[in-house]
Write an enzyme that holds these catalytic residues in place. Structure first.
Site, PDB file in Angstrom:
ATOM      1  N   HIS A 306      41.019  37.610  44.272  1.00 35.80           N
ATOM      2  CA  HIS A 306      42.287  36.995  43.866  1.00 35.80           C
ATOM      3  C   HIS A 306      43.391  37.499  44.769  1.00 35.80           C
ATOM      4  O   HIS A 306      43.369  38.658  45.183  1.00 35.80           O
ATOM      5  CB  HIS A 306      42.618  37.352  42.406  1.00 35.80           C
ATOM      6  CG  HIS A 306      43.616  36.443  41.786  1.00 35.80           C
ATOM      7  ND1 HIS A 306      44.970  36.603  41.958  1.00 35.80           N
ATOM      8  CD2 HIS A 306      43.449  35.336  41.026  1.00 35.80           C
ATOM      9  CE1 HIS A 306      45.600  35.632  41.319  1.00 35.80           C
ATOM     10  NE2 HIS A 306      44.702  34.850  40.746  1.00 35.80           N
ATOM     11  N   ASP A 363      37.888  32.145  36.881  1.00 35.56           N
ATOM     12  CA  ASP A 363      36.909  31.058  37.068  1.00 35.56           C
ATOM     13  C   ASP A 363      35.461  31.512  36.970  1.00 35.56           C
ATOM     14  O   ASP A 363      34.556  30.685  37.020  1.00 35.56           O
ATOM     15  CB  ASP A 363      37.135  30.423  38.439  1.00 35.56           C
ATOM     16  CG  ASP A 363      38.499  29.759  38.498  1.00 35.56           C
ATOM     17  OD1 ASP A 363      39.280  30.091  39.408  1.00 35.56           O
ATOM     18  OD2 ASP A 363      38.794  28.952  37.599  1.00 35.56           O
TER      19      ASP A 363
HETATM   20  C1  SDX Z   1      42.588  30.755  41.048  1.00 35.49           C
HETATM   21  O1  SDX Z   1      46.941  32.287  42.684  1.00 35.49           O
HETATM   22  C2  SDX Z   1      46.524  32.215  41.492  1.00 35.49           C
HETATM   23  O2  SDX Z   1      47.101  32.793  40.581  1.00 35.49           O
HETATM   24  C3  SDX Z   1      45.303  31.333  41.307  1.00 35.49           C
HETATM   25  C4  SDX Z   1      44.715  31.295  39.895  1.00 35.49           C
HETATM   26  C5  SDX Z   1      45.646  30.644  38.906  1.00 35.49           C
HETATM   27  O3  SDX Z   1      45.510  30.899  37.704  1.00 35.49           O
HETATM   28  O4  SDX Z   1      46.453  29.796  39.347  1.00 35.49           O
HETATM   29  O5  SDX Z   1      44.429  32.626  39.449  1.00 35.49           O
HETATM   30  C6  SDX Z   1      43.424  30.499  39.864  1.00 35.49           C
HETATM   31  O6  SDX Z   1      42.723  30.072  42.027  1.00 35.49           O
HETATM   32  C7  SDX Z   1      41.643  31.937  41.001  1.00 35.49           C
HETATM   33  C8  SDX Z   1      40.905  32.125  42.377  1.00 35.49           C
HETATM   34  C9  SDX Z   1      39.740  31.132  42.407  1.00 35.49           C
HETATM   35  N1  SDX Z   1      39.091  31.137  43.766  1.00 35.49           N
HETATM   36  C10 SDX Z   1      37.889  31.660  43.940  1.00 35.49           C
HETATM   37  O7  SDX Z   1      37.243  32.274  43.076  1.00 35.49           O
HETATM   38  C11 SDX Z   1      37.339  31.396  45.346  1.00 35.49           C
HETATM   39  C12 SDX Z   1      36.728  32.684  45.908  1.00 35.49           C
HETATM   40  N2  SDX Z   1      37.812  33.643  46.166  1.00 35.49           N
HETATM   41  C13 SDX Z   1      38.462  33.614  47.418  1.00 35.49           C
HETATM   42  O8  SDX Z   1      38.292  32.588  48.290  1.00 35.49           O
HETATM   43  C14 SDX Z   1      39.663  34.511  47.558  1.00 35.49           C
HETATM   44  O9  SDX Z   1      39.403  35.674  46.896  1.00 35.49           O
HETATM   45  C15 SDX Z   1      40.991  33.939  47.114  1.00 35.49           C
HETATM   46  C16 SDX Z   1      41.280  32.628  47.748  1.00 35.49           C
HETATM   47  C17 SDX Z   1      40.999  33.786  45.627  1.00 35.49           C
HETATM   48  C18 SDX Z   1      42.076  34.947  47.500  1.00 35.49           C
HETATM   49  O10 SDX Z   1      42.098  34.960  48.865  1.00 35.49           O
HETATM   50  P1  SDX Z   1      43.165  35.877  49.640  1.00 35.49           P
HETATM   51  O11 SDX Z   1      44.069  36.603  48.741  1.00 35.49           O
HETATM   52  O12 SDX Z   1      43.799  35.031  50.711  1.00 35.49           O
HETATM   53  O13 SDX Z   1      42.254  36.961  50.234  1.00 35.49           O
HETATM   54  P2  SDX Z   1      41.491  36.828  51.591  1.00 35.49           P
HETATM   55  O14 SDX Z   1      40.854  35.474  51.691  1.00 35.49           O
HETATM   56  O15 SDX Z   1      42.407  37.269  52.680  1.00 35.49           O
HETATM   57  O16 SDX Z   1      40.340  37.891  51.365  1.00 35.49           O
HETATM   58  C19 SDX Z   1      40.596  39.271  51.567  1.00 35.49           C
HETATM   59  C20 SDX Z   1      39.259  39.832  52.045  1.00 35.49           C
HETATM   60  C21 SDX Z   1      38.645  39.008  53.167  1.00 35.49           C
HETATM   61  O17 SDX Z   1      37.844  39.884  53.914  1.00 35.49           O
HETATM   62  P3  SDX Z   1      38.470  40.415  55.378  1.00 35.49           P
HETATM   63  O18 SDX Z   1      38.784  39.150  56.183  1.00 35.49           O
HETATM   64  O19 SDX Z   1      39.726  41.183  55.020  1.00 35.49           O
HETATM   65  O20 SDX Z   1      37.379  41.236  55.967  1.00 35.49           O
HETATM   66  O21 SDX Z   1      38.318  39.744  50.941  1.00 35.49           O
HETATM   67  C22 SDX Z   1      37.235  38.875  51.310  1.00 35.49           C
HETATM   68  C23 SDX Z   1      37.698  38.042  52.475  1.00 35.49           C
HETATM   69  O22 SDX Z   1      36.606  37.682  53.297  1.00 35.49           O
HETATM   70  N3  SDX Z   1      36.988  38.047  50.133  1.00 35.49           N
HETATM   71  C24 SDX Z   1      35.791  37.740  49.660  1.00 35.49           C
HETATM   72  C25 SDX Z   1      36.035  36.949  48.528  1.00 35.49           C
HETATM   73  N4  SDX Z   1      37.336  36.800  48.363  1.00 35.49           N
HETATM   74  C26 SDX Z   1      37.929  37.464  49.354  1.00 35.49           C
HETATM   75  N5  SDX Z   1      34.551  38.057  50.076  1.00 35.49           N
HETATM   76  C27 SDX Z   1      33.530  37.556  49.334  1.00 35.49           C
HETATM   77  N6  SDX Z   1      33.680  36.784  48.226  1.00 35.49           N
HETATM   78  C28 SDX Z   1      34.914  36.471  47.805  1.00 35.49           C
HETATM   79  N7  SDX Z   1      35.062  35.727  46.719  1.00 35.49           N
END
Ligand code: SDX
Length: 428
Positions: A306, A363
């Protein structure tokens, strides 16, 4: 207002920028005068460190896993309130007294029907259209029916449009489901609760009576509460940006639905259940966790991570408890829940997830419950949109009433070609 400032030294000059405090949470550096005084923009792709507005609706402490709606913790609201009570709280700022709640509930109840012509819109879609495509189209079309509540400068019209949107989303979501399975639309029934009405419009058929299961009704109502609002997330920011141009509220909510559809946002509940099904068995979990950690593999654990929560999403905890309750009530032992538990345990004890502070989000478990209740996976994000409409409407109203509000128009760091003259095609 404090007299605290932040000093910016750039190009040999020093600029004092005001630091503004909130009631709780990070202070902000007010950079509104920065471009005028330095000729420089700030740069923040994805707005990871940018406050786009002032708001009094929802506060999230991502480090502590805290979510407050108008100051009330989400776990208390999920346990003690009902969804329309939370909708009132988000819209008006305080928990309603009994007579206020009764009046609000009746107002919403009497707006649940949609114009009969609206049903024609569904017939233009293929039966296998994704429900989010249908919701985006049909909600956007509402502005063609309710011209008497599109003048955003009129507080009374804003309130009626807000009530109409909150009231009609369950009806439209249920119609999207019925259309996809080729069953007749079911009209609202005013003697049912908001959520009971939605369950009946979704699952009842004219051929036999339908009784709302109170345990499922309560679980669904709690799921709506958990999805109601969440600060300035992507879809809420979309609604605010659309609203900042003066677009009518129905168009703004349709824009929010479109943004929520993305798998990185509201689409994650559908993607998370599909992922858990693809994993299929606890023995496969470790391989998928390894893939999620592999920089060369685009695979991510859906329902994990998140932007704000760097601790357990408090909604996920309530969702997990609700999953246990619903499966017990329906006497379902879903192997996917065992896979989810195993995946959570492995991930939460893995250095990669610990270091990146990745926890289950709202989720991760919701799909297991919705599947058990009988919703097809494609409907999951439509249910998220149904609930989040209350938050979007509250945030839209707050934005319209904000004296500091102006049309949203971000700038950019331009990295393209500098000026050059046109070259006739024969000389290229
Ligand atoms: C919702 O914003 C909100 O409040 C949203 C929400 C709401 O109520 O409105 O809470 C609802 O959207 C919840 C999130 C649902 N999405 C997912 O579950 C999809 C999987 N999660 C991700 O894609 C990710 O965690 C996000 C999009 C939710 C957050 O992404 P960020 O904050 O931009 O973080 P990032 O992509 O920069 O990740 C940081 C690091 C990265 O590694 P590095 O590049 O630093 O090496 O963490 C890793 C990412 O690769 N990472 C994950 C991961 N999520 C982040 N690695 C594996 N699995 C994951 N799920």
């Amino acid at each position: 207002m404090s007299d605290k400032t932040a000093t910016l030294n750039v190009d040999g000059s020093s600029l004092e920028l005001p630091v503004l405090p909130g009631s709780v949470g990070p202070e902000v550096v007010d950079i509104r005068k920065m471009y005028g005084q330095t000729g420089k923009f700030t740069y923040d792709p994805g707005f990871t460190s940018t406050a786009s507005c002032q708001s009094a609706i929802t506060y999230i402490d991502g480090g502590e896993g805290i979510l407050l709606h108008r100051g009330y913790p989400i776990d208390q609201l999920a346990e003690k309130a009902n969804f329309l009570e939370v909708a009132y709280l988000l819209l008006h700022g305080d928990l309603p007294k009994q007579e206020e709640l009764d009046e609000f509930t009746q107002t919403i109840t009497y707006h649940t029907m949609v114009h009969e012509q609206l049903a024609q819109f569904f017939r233009g879609f293929r039966r296998d259209a994704h429900p989010m495509a249908v919701m985006t189209g049909v909600v956007g079309a509402l502005s063609a029916f309710y011209h008497d509540s599109t003048d955003i400068t009129d507080p009374q019209q804003r309130l009626i449009a807000s009530h109409r949107l909150i009231a009609k989303m369950p009806t439209i979501a249920a119609m999207a489901y019925k259309y996809s399975v080729g069953q007749p639309f079911v009209y609202p029934q005013n003697d049912l609760s908001y959520t009971g009405n939605f369950l009946r419009m979704t699952f009842s058929v004219p051929a036999e009576p339908y009784e709302v299961n109170p345990v499922i009704e309560r679980a669904m109502d709690r799921i709506f509460i958990l999805h109601a609002d969440h600060e300035q997330n992507a879809s809420t920011s979309t609604v605010r940006l659309a609203g900042s141009s003066g677009a009518n509220p129905f168009a703004c909510i349709a824009a929010g639905i479109a943004c929520l559809w993305g798998p990185a946002h509201g689409g994650a509940n559908e993607a998370a259940l599909n992922m858990l099904r693809e994993i299929g068995d606890e023995k496969n979990v470790k391989a998928y966790v390894d893939r999620a950690k592999d920089k060369n593999d685009p695979f991510r654990l859906m329902g994990f991570g998140h932007r704000v929560y760097k601790n357990y999403d408090p909604r996920a905890k309530v969702m997990q408890q609700t999953a246990e309750e619903v499966l017990k009530e329906l006497n379902i032992s879903d192997p996917v829940l065992d896979v989810a538990r195993q995946l959570e345990q492995i991930a939460l004890n893995d250095d990669y997830f610990i270091e990146k502070k990745l926890y289950p989000n709202v989720d991760f478990y919701s799909g297991i419950i919705l599947n058990a209740i009988g919703f097809p996976t494609e409907m999951f994000t439509a249910l998220f949109a149904l609930a989040r409409t209350t938050g979007w409407v509250a945030q839209w109203n707050e934005m319209i009433s904000d004296p500091e509000q102006k049309i949203g128009r971000p700038r950019q760091l331009y990295v393209g070609a500098t000026q050059r003259d046109y070259v006739p095609v024969g000389e290229r």
